[in-house]
Design a protein around this motif. Sequence first.
Motif, PDB file in Angstrom:
ATOM      1  N   VAL A  25      44.678  18.347  89.782  1.00  0.00           N
ATOM      2  CA  VAL A  25      43.220  18.416  89.881  1.00  0.00           C
ATOM      3  C   VAL A  25      42.665  19.336  88.801  1.00  0.00           C
ATOM      4  CG1 VAL A  25      41.303  19.157  91.346  1.00  0.00           C
ATOM      5  CG2 VAL A  25      43.177  17.847  92.327  1.00  0.00           C
ATOM      6  N   ARG A  26      43.311  20.477  88.590  1.00  0.00           N
ATOM      7  CA  ARG A  26      42.844  21.398  87.544  1.00  0.00           C
ATOM      8  C   ARG A  26      42.938  20.751  86.168  1.00  0.00           C
ATOM      9  NH1 ARG A  26      45.809  25.634  90.644  1.00  0.00           N
ATOM     10  NH2 ARG A  26      44.232  26.971  91.611  1.00  0.00           N
ATOM     11  N   ALA A  27      44.032  20.069  85.894  1.00  0.00           N
ATOM     12  CA  ALA A  27      44.196  19.438  84.587  1.00  0.00           C
ATOM     13  C   ALA A  27      43.154  18.347  84.375  1.00  0.00           C
ATOM     14  CB  ALA A  27      45.611  18.863  84.456  1.00  0.00           C
ATOM     15  N   CYS A  28      42.843  17.588  85.422  1.00  0.00           N
ATOM     16  CA  CYS A  28      41.842  16.529  85.276  1.00  0.00           C
ATOM     17  C   CYS A  28      40.440  17.108  85.111  1.00  0.00           C
ATOM     18  CB  CYS A  28      41.889  15.597  86.486  1.00  0.00           C
ATOM     19  SG  CYS A  28      43.411  14.622  86.611  1.00  0.00           S
ATOM     20  N   ARG A  29      40.170  18.237  85.748  1.00  0.00           N
ATOM     21  CA  ARG A  29      38.866  18.863  85.579  1.00  0.00           C
ATOM     22  C   ARG A  29      38.663  19.401  84.168  1.00  0.00           C
ATOM     23  NH1 ARG A  29      38.005  22.241  91.290  1.00  0.00           N
ATOM     24  NH2 ARG A  29      37.581  20.396  92.587  1.00  0.00           N
ATOM     25  N   ALA A  30      39.750  19.654  83.475  1.00  0.00           N
ATOM     26  CA  ALA A  30      39.642  20.152  82.107  1.00  0.00           C
ATOM     27  C   ALA A  30      39.327  19.052  81.109  1.00  0.00           C
ATOM     28  CB  ALA A  30      40.941  20.856  81.710  1.00  0.00           C
ATOM     29  N   LEU A  31      39.333  17.779  81.532  1.00  0.00           N
ATOM     30  CA  LEU A  31      38.987  16.695  80.620  1.00  0.00           C
ATOM     31  C   LEU A  31      37.529  16.823  80.202  1.00  0.00           C
ATOM     32  CD1 LEU A  31      40.689  13.696  82.461  1.00  0.00           C
ATOM     33  CD2 LEU A  31      41.412  14.701  80.296  1.00  0.00           C
ATOM     34  N   PRO A  32      37.217  16.678  78.932  1.00  0.00           N
ATOM     35  CA  PRO A  32      35.817  16.775  78.487  1.00  0.00           C
ATOM     36  C   PRO A  32      34.958  15.707  79.146  1.00  0.00           C
ATOM     37  CG  PRO A  32      37.331  16.848  76.615  1.00  0.00           C
ATOM     38  CD  PRO A  32      38.147  16.463  77.811  1.00  0.00           C
ATOM     39  N   GLU A  33      33.718  16.064  79.449  1.00  0.00           N
ATOM     40  CA  GLU A  33      32.822  15.110  80.093  1.00  0.00           C
ATOM     41  C   GLU A  33      32.568  13.900  79.204  1.00  0.00           C
ATOM     42  OE1 GLU A  33      29.334  17.181  81.175  1.00  0.00           O
ATOM     43  OE2 GLU A  33      30.253  18.269  82.831  1.00  0.00           O
ATOM     44  N   ALA A  34      32.494  14.139  77.897  1.00  0.00           N
ATOM     45  CA  ALA A  34      32.258  13.014  76.982  1.00  0.00           C
ATOM     46  C   ALA A  34      33.387  11.997  77.050  1.00  0.00           C
ATOM     47  CB  ALA A  34      32.095  13.539  75.559  1.00  0.00           C
ATOM     48  N   LEU A  35      34.617  12.463  77.329  1.00  0.00           N
ATOM     49  CA  LEU A  35      35.744  11.541  77.474  1.00  0.00           C
ATOM     50  C   LEU A  35      35.713  10.840  78.823  1.00  0.00           C
ATOM     51  CD1 LEU A  35      38.514  10.412  76.563  1.00  0.00           C
ATOM     52  CD2 LEU A  35      39.548  12.481  77.507  1.00  0.00           C
ATOM     53  N   ARG A  36      35.307  11.545  79.856  1.00  0.00           N
ATOM     54  CA  ARG A  36      35.330  10.990  81.205  1.00  0.00           C
ATOM     55  C   ARG A  36      34.295   9.898  81.394  1.00  0.00           C
ATOM     56  NH1 ARG A  36      37.604  14.899  85.025  1.00  0.00           N
ATOM     57  NH2 ARG A  36      36.261  14.041  86.621  1.00  0.00           N
ATOM     58  N   VAL A  37      33.139  10.002  80.732  1.00  0.00           N
ATOM     59  CA  VAL A  37      32.079   9.022  80.953  1.00  0.00           C
ATOM     60  C   VAL A  37      32.268   7.762  80.120  1.00  0.00           C
ATOM     61  CG1 VAL A  37      30.409  10.803  81.547  1.00  0.00           C
ATOM     62  CG2 VAL A  37      30.575  10.023  79.187  1.00  0.00           C
ATOM     63  N   GLN A  38      33.279   7.710  79.291  1.00  0.00           N
ATOM     64  CA  GLN A  38      33.510   6.503  78.499  1.00  0.00           C
ATOM     65  C   GLN A  38      33.996   5.370  79.389  1.00  0.00           C
ATOM     66  OE1 GLN A  38      36.106   7.231  75.207  1.00  0.00           O
ATOM     67  NE2 GLN A  38      34.911   8.950  74.412  1.00  0.00           N
ATOM     68  N   PRO A  39      33.649   4.130  79.087  1.00  0.00           N
ATOM     69  CA  PRO A  39      34.137   2.986  79.878  1.00  0.00           C
ATOM     70  C   PRO A  39      35.663   2.915  79.864  1.00  0.00           C
ATOM     71  CG  PRO A  39      32.351   2.333  78.409  1.00  0.00           C
ATOM     72  CD  PRO A  39      32.714   3.720  78.023  1.00  0.00           C
ATOM     73  N   GLY A  40      36.254   2.711  81.029  1.00  0.00           N
ATOM     74  CA  GLY A  40      37.709   2.614  81.121  1.00  0.00           C
ATOM     75  C   GLY A  40      38.430   3.921  80.866  1.00  0.00           C
ATOM     76  N   ALA A  41      37.774   5.053  81.161  1.00  0.00           N
ATOM     77  CA  ALA A  41      38.384   6.356  80.858  1.00  0.00           C
ATOM     78  C   ALA A  41      39.671   6.572  81.652  1.00  0.00           C
ATOM     79  CB  ALA A  41      37.386   7.465  81.156  1.00  0.00           C
ATOM     80  N   ARG A  42      39.683   6.180  82.936  1.00  0.00           N
ATOM     81  CA  ARG A  42      40.886   6.424  83.751  1.00  0.00           C
ATOM     82  C   ARG A  42      42.085   5.671  83.196  1.00  0.00           C
ATOM     83  NH1 ARG A  42      41.670   3.552  88.893  1.00  0.00           N
ATOM     84  NH2 ARG A  42      39.428   3.229  88.761  1.00  0.00           N
ATOM     85  N   ALA A  43      41.901   4.394  82.865  1.00  0.00           N
ATOM     86  CA  ALA A  43      43.017   3.624  82.319  1.00  0.00           C
ATOM     87  C   ALA A  43      43.458   4.181  80.972  1.00  0.00           C
ATOM     88  CB  ALA A  43      42.617   2.158  82.182  1.00  0.00           C
ATOM     89  N   SER A  44      42.520   4.639  80.162  1.00  0.00           N
ATOM     90  CA  SER A  44      42.879   5.192  78.854  1.00  0.00           C
ATOM     91  C   SER A  44      43.687   6.474  78.993  1.00  0.00           C
ATOM     92  CB  SER A  44      41.616   5.449  78.026  1.00  0.00           C
ATOM     93  OG  SER A  44      40.895   4.262  77.809  1.00  0.00           O
ATOM     94  N   VAL A  45      43.271   7.346  79.932  1.00  0.00           N
ATOM     95  CA  VAL A  45      43.999   8.600  80.129  1.00  0.00           C
ATOM     96  C   VAL A  45      45.407   8.327  80.642  1.00  0.00           C
ATOM     97  CG1 VAL A  45      44.078  10.707  81.513  1.00  0.00           C
ATOM     98  CG2 VAL A  45      41.928   9.992  80.458  1.00  0.00           C
ATOM     99  N   LEU A  46      45.543   7.433  81.612  1.00  0.00           N
ATOM    100  CA  LEU A  46      46.867   7.143  82.161  1.00  0.00           C
ATOM    101  C   LEU A  46      47.738   6.410  81.148  1.00  0.00           C
ATOM    102  CD1 LEU A  46      45.961   6.160  85.833  1.00  0.00           C
ATOM    103  CD2 LEU A  46      46.808   8.334  84.953  1.00  0.00           C
TER     104      LEU A  46
END
Length: 727
Positions: free
Chosen positions: A587-608
């Motif tokens: 949870v801490r590591a995911c919270r450190a993801l930049p907001e600009a990266l998180r709001v991109q389309p398909g961000a979860r699939a891209s991160v994984l």
Amino acid sequence: MRWLVGWSSTAAGTGPRPAAYSGTDSPDLDHPSRPDHPDDPGPPMVHPVGAQLLWGDPGPLWAVGDWRPDEVRVVRDDPATRLAVLGRCGASDEELRVGLLAARGGALRHLTAWPGSYTAVAQVGRRVTIAGDLAGARPVFHTAWAGGTAYATAALPLADLIEAQLDVGHLAALLALPDSPEALGDSTPYKGVRRVPPGHALILRDGSRDISGYEPMASLAIAAPQLAPDQAVEGVREALVEAVRTRLAAPRHAPEHGFGDRDPGPVPGMGPAQRRAARGAPAAGIGADLSGGSASATLALLAAGLPGMPGTPPGLGAGAGERLLAVTFNDLAAEAGRPREAEIARAHAIATNPRLRHVVVAAGPEALPYADLSSGPLTDEPGPALVTAERHRHRLAAGSADHLVGNGARQVLDAHPARLADLLMDRRRRHLLRPVSALARADGATAQSLFVPFTVYRAARRLARTSYREGLEELAARLLRPGFAASHQADEPVTGGAVGAVDASLAALTWCRPGPAARWLTGEALAEVSVRLQAAAVRPTGLMQRPGERRAAAALARHAADHRVFEQAAEIRSQRLHAPFLDNQVVRACRALPEALRVQPGARASVLRAVLAGSGIRELPPGWGATSHAAHAAAARAGLRASVDPLMELFAAPLLADAGLIDARVVRAALHAAAEGEALPLDGLAELVSTEIWLRRLLARRGTCWTGSAAPRQRAVAGGVVRRPSL
């Protein structure tokens, strides 16, 4: 159900005494406080049923339930300084001692920094500290009792201890605003039992209690420094790998078989695995879900790729220790169109990994949602998983004794729509371009598509300029308006795709919004929730979060609470479910993801995908990262259609109506309309059904969690707290 319980009295050596083990003394039990001591007889004894005493007075602590030996660890620095860690923790004994010393100096965060999922209880002299987790999957509850404070990791035992009554106002808030902690506060379904918020620790000293947060809070005026995208993704990879490695490094377990669970021998057409699944017993060793989605597939591939033995222990069958058991659920009773076909195809493609042993569990009408609601265990709290428990048990029975699930990935990785307002508050407007453009294309090309970017931007700007208090007061006033049900029905996103992604995002761009079941609550119930919101609006909140951060944290806490109900409702003997995405470090590591990266389309699939690429796994099937909302909605509608008659009987005289929360006729009409295919929020109906089931199981319950001469005289919610009004 497994839980721990303890208490802290107003003075050392007073209050109810823990019972010693059968005829033997615990080395930590202080003899002056024993009931049989001639100089200090003390009050009568009370202790939990089936408990294991970890340490005695002052501040006794028990572990209750079927804990494995490696899941309960106690380290001591001296007789007055000790630490208990219950659950799956990847720290060594020396690391636990270092954390204990840090906690003695007040550094509580050290108790939550180890990989795994666990609850830590530190006792330093007369001070007892119980640290909850960040997500809320391992909550801590407390209540005033015997001149001090009792605490536990389950609410029902504390409700039994104080003979609590039902808190109908909490149930109303849970149904009306499930994702809003403002309405729920720290309450539970039991009056007098309180919940410690996620990310906080309960600190007790001589019975007095204090709740303190252990996570640093970012200022609302100055944005916290953010990591570079590559560095943040690498942190997620390291946290996930360490979480999976912690599970693999633990001792392997085989199911415990009683006399009635023995293998009856060869059965025509059934192998050992099929006979075991038919008995409802998991396989030995470690396995994982492989649904075809990105979250479960990531965990399965990471577990199979790490060094060591991913599968069953040696000596338990051919190929033992070489392959990880991967379970795919194939729903054969869903609607025409087979929405799960693409998922099954992706799961088969992923299962070509030579270190995976793939098992497909085919299910018919017996595993649809709402099947077999008459049976099942009583969970600590109500939750939507109660209507799908039989479906989950059907899948998990084919799993392993330690089974990895991908629950929580969407909540910790995806960007809540309210984060668009956070970007505006940080003056990063250019980062809105990609998510807003994706929303414009999500519902297809229409005449209104050109206006979508402006509409979304305007809603995000309105949220950024609305204060927290104004947002709560606006919703509180809305709940009291005549015709709220009709207005909420008009602008509420409906499960199953009746309302598009744009409308769902616009509805989520707010500080607080009603849940899908709010439309069926009575005016009295909505008025009770409105009062709670008004009280929360004027309550001091300290350092305030941004709207996106707060909404995302609330959604994660709600999902973690539902996951806990899912674990209890679908529990299979000798099986442990592991959700690494809900671990503190992940949870801490995911919270450190930049907001600009998180709001991109398909961000979860891209991160994984980047997580797997960093672990050496780069070949993924087409369609990786596709959502499964349509499949779940189709299964829910098919289950509702198949079980409409039992549901009508369930709501013929519902306890929710007796409590004044719903109008039974309105709910029966909604169930019938949904079964006929009308576009209604299926999630809201599931919440109503699960709450009604939970109430019936609670009131039909027998027995109590406590024993001893001072045990409660009656169980929690005794005497039928929900009474029918006289006619």
